[in-house]
Design a protein around this motif. Structure first.
Motif: not given
Length: 197
Positions: A14-18, A36-37, A196
């Motif tokens: 997963r390249p988009d780790v929150p 932040s996410d 999300s």
């Protein structure tokens, strides 16, 4: 110098780790809203505190950065026992421990729990752990935690979980594997909110 791996390297799963931040008081929650996410809420968070303090602060921080408020992920203290009083005592122990931290006082002020908190902290200073638990009122338990018999917990789950975008059920570690299993068995079929994360 360019180094090439000698064995194939798989791409990340997963390249988009929150990146989530924790926060309790308005300034830290605003910071989470800005950068932040998502915000990880504290186990002392209540529906009222989230509505009156957390969501507005998260939105204010996000607005300063020109973006939408990130999701709120919440720890929900959850204790289940066939004897509802046992489960409430377990929840009271966690609430008492968390209430010794002055940083979290704003939550208690919001609910008018300062009398209980004063008694909890006094017992803490004297090493009186049973006294700490005894100082936690039934109203504190019902406002902060999800605790009781399996039916009690199932009946209140949706109401408590609805204030979060994602829920992290938190049975205290001291209940052991049996206590954790009771929470899983009680709420395993519950429809957890889908956020999300």
């Amino acid at each position: 110098m360019n180094v090439k791996p000698t064995v194939p390297v798989d791409p990340p799963l997963r390249p988009d780790v929150p990146l989530l931040m924790a926060g309790v008081n308005p300034r830290m929650i605003q910071a989470a809203g800005r950068v932040s996410d998502g915000l990880v809420g504290h186990p002392l968070f209540t529906a009222s505190y989230i509505k009156s303090v957390v969501r507005p602060a998260l939105a204010q921080g996000a607005a300063r950065a020109g973006r939408s408020a990130p999701p709120l992920v919440g720890y929900l203290t959850c204790c289940v026992d066939d004897d509802g009083d046992v489960a409430r005592q377990q929840a009271a122990a966690v609430i008492a421990f968390n209430s010794t931290v002055k940083t979290y006082q704003g939550i208690h002020e919001h609910h008018g729990f300062l009398g209980e908190v004063t008694a909890i902290r006094d017992a803490w200073k004297h090493g009186d752990f049973p006294g700490m638990i005894a100082a936690v009122s039934r109203e504190m338990i019902d406002t902060i935690a999800l605790a009781g018999t399996p039916d009690d917990v199932r009946d209140r789950y949706e109401e408590r979980a609805a204030v979060y975008d994602d829920v992290l059920l938190w049975p205290p570690a001291f209940v052991g594997q049996d206590g954790i299993r009771r929470v899983i068995d009680t709420l395993g079929a519950a429809q957890l909110p889908t956020g999300s994360m």
